[in-house]
Design a protein around this motif. Structure first.
Motif, mmCIF file in Angstrom:
data_model
loop_
_atom_site.group_PDB
_atom_site.id
_atom_site.type_symbol
_atom_site.label_atom_id
_atom_site.label_comp_id
_atom_site.label_asym_id
_atom_site.label_seq_id
_atom_site.Cartn_x
_atom_site.Cartn_y
_atom_site.Cartn_z
ATOM 1 N N MET A 23 70.468 -23.491 -38.063
ATOM 2 C CA MET A 23 71.351 -22.722 -38.879
ATOM 3 C C MET A 23 70.601 -21.419 -39.673
ATOM 4 O O MET A 23 71.355 -20.277 -39.668
ATOM 5 N N VAL A 24 69.530 -21.708 -40.018
ATOM 6 C CA VAL A 24 69.040 -20.538 -40.745
ATOM 7 C C VAL A 24 68.581 -19.313 -39.616
ATOM 8 O O VAL A 24 68.659 -18.192 -40.023
ATOM 9 N N TYR A 25 67.945 -19.811 -38.491
ATOM 10 C CA TYR A 25 67.869 -18.854 -37.653
ATOM 11 C C TYR A 25 69.057 -18.020 -37.281
ATOM 12 O O TYR A 25 69.111 -16.756 -36.850
ATOM 13 N N LEU A 26 70.223 -18.821 -36.679
ATOM 14 C CA LEU A 26 71.543 -18.053 -36.651
ATOM 15 C C LEU A 26 71.883 -17.003 -37.819
ATOM 16 O O LEU A 26 72.431 -16.103 -37.418
ATOM 17 N N ILE A 27 71.511 -17.658 -39.110
ATOM 18 C CA ILE A 27 71.930 -16.668 -40.123
ATOM 19 C C ILE A 27 71.143 -15.476 -40.127
ATOM 20 O O ILE A 27 71.799 -14.389 -40.301
ATOM 21 N N PHE A 28 70.066 -15.403 -39.471
ATOM 22 C CA PHE A 28 68.957 -14.385 -39.720
ATOM 23 C C PHE A 28 69.425 -13.496 -38.467
ATOM 24 O O PHE A 28 69.577 -12.355 -38.573
ATOM 25 N N TYR A 29 69.980 -14.013 -37.449
ATOM 26 C CA TYR A 29 70.550 -13.321 -36.256
ATOM 27 C C TYR A 29 72.020 -12.428 -36.813
ATOM 28 O O TYR A 29 72.036 -11.396 -36.553
ATOM 29 N N LEU A 30 72.809 -13.203 -37.577
ATOM 30 C CA LEU A 30 73.881 -12.638 -37.878
ATOM 31 C C LEU A 30 73.427 -11.379 -38.890
ATOM 32 O O LEU A 30 74.104 -10.407 -39.142
ATOM 33 N N LEU A 31 72.463 -11.880 -39.916
ATOM 34 C CA LEU A 31 72.088 -10.673 -40.938
ATOM 35 C C LEU A 31 71.359 -9.290 -40.169
ATOM 36 O O LEU A 31 71.588 -8.184 -40.464
ATOM 37 N N GLY A 32 70.664 -9.561 -39.148
ATOM 38 C CA GLY A 32 70.215 -8.436 -38.297
ATOM 39 C C GLY A 32 71.329 -7.637 -37.699
ATOM 40 O O GLY A 32 71.431 -6.486 -37.492
ATOM 41 N N LEU A 33 72.424 -8.400 -37.072
ATOM 42 C CA LEU A 33 73.770 -7.931 -36.576
ATOM 43 C C LEU A 33 74.538 -6.913 -37.448
ATOM 44 O O LEU A 33 74.758 -5.992 -37.356
ATOM 45 N N GLY A 34 74.405 -7.522 -38.696
ATOM 46 C CA GLY A 34 75.241 -7.059 -39.757
ATOM 47 C C GLY A 34 74.482 -5.667 -40.301
ATOM 48 O O GLY A 34 75.210 -4.932 -41.036
ATOM 49 N N PHE A 212 84.259 -5.416 -41.713
ATOM 50 C CA PHE A 212 84.387 -6.972 -41.479
ATOM 51 C C PHE A 212 82.784 -7.472 -41.284
ATOM 52 O O PHE A 212 82.350 -8.633 -41.970
ATOM 53 N N MET A 213 81.971 -6.643 -40.779
ATOM 54 C CA MET A 213 80.700 -7.136 -40.395
ATOM 55 C C MET A 213 79.733 -7.148 -41.634
ATOM 56 O O MET A 213 78.884 -8.097 -41.849
#
Length: 439
Positions: A23-34, A212-213
């Motif tokens: 989950m934390v890995y995916l959140i960092f993926y999201l933070l990079g995207l955002g 939104f992002m």
């Protein structure tokens, strides 16, 4: 995915929690995207801004005709480059210097709220009739661009500092997420081309998605304080973020440790090869992309949708961003040059300069010099390799840098690496202007 700890992270406070379901890995993926998606959508909406600044005495569908180009249209892109690069570079260095003085939450929340507010201003202007006050609209747009770039710079530097408190694959997740932002923008551009939507509608969609992002990124950051694995790295590993921790595990405002020039010079001596490597990687890339790459046109003489409508959108933007994303993804599992082979990584970063002449001698238009690579397959191969090597070597450098220092310096090191990266972006953008004038 390996979530084992880097050797420089101290083992404290008992067993280390696991990153359940990644989950934390995916959140960092999201933070990079955002962190990059909002700005990617801002620059993707270039046709919207040209429409807003068009010659209103001509037909609406002639706003892209160079024969009717207005002074504001001609100035917009060059002013936008300045509005992006100058505050981006300045606030990256400022953030690296204040990272030990202003707490992580303050920097992250302030930057995201600023970005959200500025995009809300941009959204509010989309449906307004600005034809009678184009100069004011031009000025407001540039001010919002400066503030969005400043907020994005603080966000990016803080995000890499945050990711550096975790094992190196979380830096890779951040880098890969950033590349996905470029893919989103490129795909959105293709979709709007394919369906032929009005430029105002396209601009509204772009800016609404940017809002939104940014909101989703803010929510994702907040979730890090709800997961035991991320809370351990943010709040419990020594004094890595240089903030006090109260009994409830919340960081307390501002701390002013005694970190002078010797503190930063020590970090620089440790990471200078990785820092210069990532700087050179992005310098070469921005020298070629998007200025030169987007100026390459198909050699097909017969007008077709491929040659006139989709060539640049597919070959330049989508292909590069897909290659960049693939390179960053591969860097999570294949590490060569390996950690410790900094000189070899630096050498590969220098060798990438070959992409500049390779792309310049494709069918870049307009030009006065000779074309060496007179086939559409050449820019396809060159741009794909440019993206792959940018993502791969850039991510390796960003992963290796924070590992060369002790845990208490990891966040500052991540922010400093972000400053090296931004220096490469700005330098490459300036070189691109000179290269385009030389054609």
């Amino acid at each position: 995915m390996d979530t084992s700890e880097d050797p420089l992270l101290p083992q404290v406070h008992g067993p280390i929690p696991r990153d359940r379901f990644h989950m934390v890995y995916l959140i960092f993926y999201l933070l990079g995207l955002g962190s990059l998606a909002p700005w990617n959508f801002f620059i993707t909406a270039s046709e919207y801004f040209k429409y807003k600044l068009r010659n209103t005495t001509q037909l609406d569908d002639e706003y892209l005709d160079p024969n009717f180009e207005t002074e504001l249209q001609a100035m917009f892109e060059s002013y936008l480059v300045v509005a992006n690069t100058v505050p981006n570079l300045a606030f990256n260095f400022i953030t690296a210097l204040i990272i030990q003085r202003v707490c992580l939450k303050t920097r992250m929340i302030f930057s995201l709220v600023l970005i959200i507010l500025m995009f809300m201003v941009t959204v509010s202007l989309v449906e307004m009739d600005t034809d009678t006050w184009q100069t004011t609209f031009f000025s407001i747009t540039l001010v919002t661009a400066v503030l969005i770039s400043s907020g994005g710079s603080i966000l990016g530097a803080s995000l890499f500092g945050l990711a550096s408190l975790f094992p190196s694959q979380y830096v890779q997740a951040t880098m890969t997420g950033q590349a996905m932002g470029g893919i989103f923008a490129a795909v959105a551009n293709l979709v709007t081309l394919a369906i032929g939507s009005h430029v105002i509608d396209s601009g509204l969609v772009f800016f609404m998605f940017a809002v939104f992002m940014a909101v989703l990124t803010l929510v994702g950051y907040g979730c890090l304080y709800c997961l035991s694995y991320s809370k351990y790295h943010i709040l419990e590993i020594g004094n890595t973020i240089s903030v006090d921790v109260n009994s409830h595990g919340d960081d307390i405002g501002f701390v002013v440790p005694d970190h002078g020039c010797s503190y930063y010079s020590h970090i620089f001596r440790k990471i200078w090869k990785e820092g210069i490597s990532v700087c050179l990687v992005f310098l070469v890339t921005l020298s070629c992309f998007p200025a030169i790459a987007s100026s390459i046109v198909s050699v097909v003489k017969i007008p077709t949708p491929w040659s006139e409508k989709y060539f640049s959108a597919l070959v330049c933007f989508l292909l590069f961003n897909c290659g960049d994303w693939s390179g960053r993804s591969v860097a999570g599992s294949i590490h060569w040059p390996r950690y410790g082979q900094s000189s070899l990584l630096l050498m590969f970063s220098v060798l990438r300069v070959v992409f500049i002449p390779l792309l310049m001698f494709c069918n870049v238009q307009p030009r006065t010099s000779h074309i060496w690579f007179n086939s559409d397959i050449y820019p396809v191969v060159f741009i794909l390799l440019l993206g792959l090597t940018n993502g791969y070597f850039g991510t390796l450098a960003m992963m290796y840098g924070p590992r060369r220092v002790s845990a208490d310096k990891a966040e500052s090191t991540g922010a400093m690496m972000s400053s090296f990266l931004t220096t490469g972006l700005v330098s490459g953008s300036l070189i691109a202007i000179l290269l385009m004038k030389s054609l």
